[in-house]
Design a protein around this motif. Structure first.
Motif, PDB file in Angstrom:
ATOM      1  N   ILE A   4       0.887  -0.995   0.101  1.00 62.63           N
ATOM      2  CA  ILE A   4      -0.066  -0.105  -0.078  1.00 62.63           C
ATOM      3  C   ILE A   4       0.644   1.123  -0.009  1.00 62.63           C
ATOM      4  O   ILE A   4       1.963   1.528   0.925  1.00 62.63           O
ATOM      5  N   ASP A   5       0.517   2.225  -1.041  1.00 65.81           N
ATOM      6  CA  ASP A   5       1.202   3.324  -0.985  1.00 65.81           C
ATOM      7  C   ASP A   5       0.527   4.687  -1.031  1.00 65.81           C
ATOM      8  O   ASP A   5      -0.628   4.573  -1.506  1.00 65.81           O
ATOM      9  N   GLN A   6       1.206   5.197  -0.095  1.00 69.16           N
ATOM     10  CA  GLN A   6       0.480   6.882  -0.172  1.00 69.16           C
ATOM     11  C   GLN A   6       1.689   7.938   0.076  1.00 69.16           C
ATOM     12  O   GLN A   6       2.636   7.690   0.513  1.00 69.16           O
ATOM     13  N   GLN A  19      -7.014  16.404  -2.233  1.00 68.11           N
ATOM     14  CA  GLN A  19      -7.354  14.775  -2.626  1.00 68.11           C
ATOM     15  C   GLN A  19      -5.998  14.050  -1.958  1.00 68.11           C
ATOM     16  O   GLN A  19      -4.844  14.442  -2.356  1.00 68.11           O
ATOM     17  N   ILE A  20      -6.489  12.911  -1.469  1.00 66.01           N
ATOM     18  CA  ILE A  20      -5.414  12.174  -0.785  1.00 66.01           C
ATOM     19  C   ILE A  20      -5.298  10.825  -1.525  1.00 66.01           C
ATOM     20  O   ILE A  20      -6.551  10.001  -1.548  1.00 66.01           O
ATOM     21  N   ASN A  21      -4.275  10.393  -2.226  1.00 65.90           N
ATOM     22  CA  ASN A  21      -4.290   9.191  -3.159  1.00 65.90           C
ATOM     23  C   ASN A  21      -3.877   7.737  -2.348  1.00 65.90           C
ATOM     24  O   ASN A  21      -2.798   8.017  -1.499  1.00 65.90           O
ATOM     25  N   CYS A  22      -4.159   6.995  -2.904  1.00 70.58           N
ATOM     26  CA  CYS A  22      -3.822   5.480  -2.329  1.00 70.58           C
ATOM     27  C   CYS A  22      -3.882   4.448  -3.231  1.00 70.58           C
ATOM     28  O   CYS A  22      -4.682   4.252  -4.001  1.00 70.58           O
ATOM     29  N   THR A  23      -2.545   4.090  -3.533  1.00 71.25           N
ATOM     30  CA  THR A  23      -2.754   2.667  -4.620  1.00 71.25           C
ATOM     31  C   THR A  23      -2.288   1.417  -3.652  1.00 71.25           C
ATOM     32  O   THR A  23      -1.563   1.597  -2.757  1.00 71.25           O
ATOM     33  N   TYR A  24      -2.547   0.596  -4.339  1.00 74.26           N
ATOM     34  CA  TYR A  24      -2.487  -0.843  -3.550  1.00 74.26           C
ATOM     35  C   TYR A  24      -2.292  -1.917  -4.381  1.00 74.26           C
ATOM     36  O   TYR A  24      -2.823  -2.076  -5.572  1.00 74.26           O
ATOM     37  N   GLN A  25      -1.771  -3.063  -3.816  1.00 77.02           N
ATOM     38  CA  GLN A  25      -1.837  -4.285  -4.611  1.00 77.02           C
ATOM     39  C   GLN A  25      -2.112  -5.381  -3.427  1.00 77.02           C
ATOM     40  O   GLN A  25      -1.219  -5.349  -2.576  1.00 77.02           O
ATOM     41  N   TYR A  72      -9.168   7.285  -3.677  1.00 76.43           N
ATOM     42  CA  TYR A  72      -8.620   8.603  -3.047  1.00 76.43           C
ATOM     43  C   TYR A  72      -9.544   9.060  -2.012  1.00 76.43           C
ATOM     44  O   TYR A  72     -10.800   8.392  -2.020  1.00 76.43           O
ATOM     45  N   LEU A  73      -9.306  10.018  -1.204  1.00 78.46           N
ATOM     46  CA  LEU A  73     -10.095  10.332  -0.265  1.00 78.46           C
ATOM     47  C   LEU A  73     -10.153  12.166  -0.540  1.00 78.46           C
ATOM     48  O   LEU A  73      -8.907  12.509  -0.671  1.00 78.46           O
ATOM     49  N   LEU A  74     -11.242  12.295  -0.587  1.00 75.91           N
ATOM     50  CA  LEU A  74     -11.568  13.800  -0.868  1.00 75.91           C
ATOM     51  C   LEU A  74     -11.911  14.632   0.256  1.00 75.91           C
ATOM     52  O   LEU A  74     -13.156  14.428   0.896  1.00 75.91           O
TER      53      LEU A  74
END
Lengths: 111, 115
Positions: A4-6, A19-25, A72-74
């Motif tokens: 998980i990457d932020q 806006q806060i982004n998050c990518t995951y695998q 993302y969280l807005l």
């Protein structure tokens, strides 16, 4: 396993939108969660997405795209009390539905 | 309801000492978790339990032990404290039905320093 990457930190002005982004695998995706954590306090639940799309809850909205492994969280109409760390967490179906957390994104709201 | 209660809030240990962090919840939740959080980092899962009598390892279990003899209590034990265990520890629980199954309720945290 899960990855998980932020991004780590951002500053925004009171009343603005951030806006806060998050990518995951993950191999067994079973939901993505956002938690808010004020300094020195425990995390508190903000939102939950399991299907693609946008979930709106007052000033906070969360979006999920499962095919892109992205959320993302807005945060709208920022208030000083929104200064906190925002943690993205992914639930793993193959791991007894455990939650794996990202490092969190520190949001600093300035007047 | 008190929710999730952790004790102590703060503790300083010497290297090699042992201690138990207590966690109790009054929501009749089956699932309980112990996380640690190092400065500027996310939460790392140490151990978890899906019900009384059942425990399992998380990502970082080395140096810790747990037990779950009742639904309410999930203590975390450090047998031989090491400086690497200096951290903030959070206990959390969740239910299994309805919207409660999606929400982790956290305790206030226990700040442990090992010198």
């Amino acid at each position: 396993g899960q990855n998980i990457d932020q991004p780590t930190e951002m500053t925004a002005t009171e009343g603005a939108i951030v806006q806060i982004n998050c990518t995951y695998q993950t191999s067994g995706f079973n939901g993505l969660f956002w938690y808010q954590q004020h300094a020195g306090e425990a995390p508190t639940f903000l939102s939950y997405n399991v299907l693609d799309g946008l979930e709106e809850k007052g000033r906070f909205s969360s979006f999920l795209s499962r095919s892109k492994g992205y959320s993302y969280l807005l945060l709208k109409e920022l208030q000083m009390k929104d200064s906190a760390s925002y943690l993205c967490a992914v639930r793993d179906l193959y791991g007894n539905n455990r939650l794996a957390f990202g490092k969190g994104n520190q949001v600093v709201v300035i007047p | 309801n008190a929710g999730v209660t952790q004790t102590p809030k703060f503790r300083i240990l010497k290297i090699g000492q042992s201690m138990t962090l207590q966690c109790t919840q009054d929501m009749n939740h089956n699932y309980m978790y112990w996380y640690r959080q190092d400065p500027g980092m996310g939460l790392k899962l140490i151990y978890y339990s899906v019900g009384a009598g059942i425990t399992d390892k998380g990502e970082v279990p080395n140096g810790y032990n747990v037990s779950r003899s009742t639904t309410e209590d999930f203590p975390l034990r450090l047998e031989l404290a090491a400086p690497s265990q200096t951290s903030v520890y959070f206990c959390a629980s969740r239910g299994t039905g309805g919207s409660g199954a999606n929400v982790l309720t956290f305790g206030a945290g226990s700040r442990l320093t090992v010198l």
